[in-house]
Design a protein around this motif. Sequence first.
Motif, short mmCIF file in Angstrom:
data_model
loop_
_atom_site.label_atom_id
_atom_site.label_comp_id
_atom_site.label_asym_id
_atom_site.label_seq_id
_atom_site.Cartn_x
_atom_site.Cartn_y
_atom_site.Cartn_z
N VAL A 1 -6.04 -7.59 19.66
CA VAL A 1 -6.46 -8.04 20.99
C VAL A 1 -7.52 -7.13 21.60
N GLU A 2 -7.64 -5.91 21.07
CA GLU A 2 -8.63 -4.96 21.57
C GLU A 2 -9.93 -5.02 20.79
N ASN A 3 -9.99 -5.85 19.75
CA ASN A 3 -11.15 -5.89 18.88
C ASN A 3 -11.84 -7.25 19.01
N GLU A 4 -13.10 -7.24 19.44
CA GLU A 4 -13.80 -8.49 19.74
C GLU A 4 -13.88 -9.41 18.53
N ASP A 5 -14.20 -8.85 17.37
CA ASP A 5 -14.29 -9.66 16.16
C ASP A 5 -12.93 -10.22 15.75
N LEU A 6 -11.92 -9.35 15.76
CA LEU A 6 -10.60 -9.76 15.29
C LEU A 6 -9.97 -10.82 16.18
N LYS A 7 -10.08 -10.65 17.47
CA LYS A 7 -9.37 -11.57 18.36
C LYS A 7 -9.92 -12.99 18.28
N ASN A 8 -11.15 -13.13 17.80
CA ASN A 8 -11.74 -14.46 17.65
C ASN A 8 -11.58 -15.04 16.26
N ARG A 9 -11.04 -14.25 15.30
CA ARG A 9 -10.96 -14.69 13.92
C ARG A 9 -9.54 -14.67 13.34
N LEU A 10 -8.67 -13.85 13.91
CA LEU A 10 -7.40 -13.56 13.26
C LEU A 10 -6.39 -14.69 13.40
N VAL A 11 -5.91 -15.16 12.24
CA VAL A 11 -4.81 -16.11 12.15
C VAL A 11 -3.60 -15.35 11.62
N THR A 12 -2.45 -15.45 12.30
CA THR A 12 -1.28 -14.71 11.87
C THR A 12 -0.09 -15.64 11.66
N ILE A 13 0.67 -15.34 10.60
CA ILE A 13 1.92 -16.04 10.33
C ILE A 13 3.01 -15.00 10.17
N PHE A 14 4.06 -15.11 10.96
CA PHE A 14 5.21 -14.21 10.87
C PHE A 14 6.44 -15.04 10.58
N ASN A 15 7.16 -14.67 9.54
CA ASN A 15 8.34 -15.44 9.13
C ASN A 15 9.58 -14.54 9.06
N ASP A 16 10.71 -15.10 9.40
CA ASP A 16 11.99 -14.44 9.15
C ASP A 16 13.06 -15.53 9.13
N LYS A 17 13.92 -15.51 8.14
CA LYS A 17 14.94 -16.57 8.04
C LYS A 17 16.04 -16.41 9.08
N ASP A 18 16.13 -15.22 9.70
CA ASP A 18 17.12 -14.97 10.73
C ASP A 18 16.57 -15.45 12.08
N GLU A 19 17.16 -16.49 12.62
CA GLU A 19 16.64 -17.09 13.85
C GLU A 19 16.66 -16.11 15.03
N SER A 20 17.65 -15.23 15.07
CA SER A 20 17.69 -14.25 16.17
C SER A 20 16.49 -13.30 16.08
N ASN A 21 16.06 -12.99 14.86
CA ASN A 21 14.88 -12.15 14.69
C ASN A 21 13.62 -12.86 15.17
N THR A 22 13.46 -14.14 14.80
CA THR A 22 12.25 -14.85 15.19
C THR A 22 12.18 -15.04 16.71
N LYS A 23 13.32 -15.28 17.34
CA LYS A 23 13.33 -15.41 18.81
C LYS A 23 12.96 -14.09 19.48
N GLU A 24 13.50 -13.00 18.95
CA GLU A 24 13.17 -11.69 19.51
C GLU A 24 11.70 -11.36 19.26
N LEU A 25 11.20 -11.75 18.08
CA LEU A 25 9.80 -11.50 17.76
C LEU A 25 8.87 -12.27 18.70
#
Length: 374
Positions: free
Chosen positions: A74-98
Amino acid sequence: MDKKLFFEEQKEQSLVKSTIVSKYFDVWSKVIISTQKRYPNNSQKIAYIDLFAGPGRYKDGTVSTPHMILSNAVENEDLKNRLVTIFNDKDESNTKELEKTISEIPNINNLAFKPDIWNQEVGENIVLKFEKISLIPTLFFVDPWGYKGLSLRLVNSVLKDWGCDAIFFFNYNRINMGLNNDKVLSHMNALFGENQCEVLREKINKKGKNERELIIIEELCQSLKKYGSRYVLPFRFKDSKGNKTSHHLIFVSKNSKGYEIMKDIMARESTANNQGVPSFAYDPANFLPEQTLLFQLSRPLDELKDKLLNKFKKRKITMLQIYEEDNVDTPYIKKNYKDALSYLYKNDLIYAISNSGKPPRHGTFGDDIIVTFN
């Protein structure tokens, strides 16, 4: 240890792991973006995928890898306009906290692409999904609790595409035990390859713990290379007393530049070096004077000097070409080659000169220095 307890507080090993991954992402992304800017008609996106992301924070408040990646983006002009992120966890409590943790990152809404959070078990479905699509340049991080879901196919499903590198945390203790456990045979076969796994069991039979570890890691690296990845680099984590290995962080790439970047990062995060040659390990015991003294009994830089004299005998070659030809699958970084060549030059064991006809300056040995071996 119970997985829930793992996130109660961040261990130093986990901090080093996150630091290595985030530092590599920072340099890797700059290299990829620089290339993309030269070819504006191609995709201008990059991705970070973490399949075992956890809750994003430890209970003591320390942030984990996903938070570090996004906070920097979020502090990098190039990155914030290009970055696609995928975060996975099979534990639903982890994904909610994330989700909650990510939402609290300052200026997170400035990202052009909202982080995508999955709640899936890592297995055949995810592998097939990646195999069927052409990925944008992606840094792929896999940090499983044990070994379930980690496979050669999974790593290769991402590495098949241009600009994609992978880093995974290899739980050595659990895999070492699993190799002789028929109940997890399918997982071991997926990680090493079915035929190679059987060969590996025979190789480690009746071996001591140190030799056994070297064989297992070497076989893993060779299995990854057979899948088309030329560059594989392991970094070892020892337990708090330095008695045994707990994990290895494994970097995999098809690109020599990525290998060089990661090698320098891992070298700086090593807890010890010998004659300037990094250990490529986090070992708390290296901070103890008696352990450091034992470590210094070997002389790796002296070995490099002898190796260069033999390998490049009668050849005329630049410093950079020497480094590129020799450094893969060794613990040596570029500085080690420059130090070794400087020593050989000062002791009249080689002849060295620049393109302009000048000898190396005192204390330096540039990439373009031409070396003639006797």
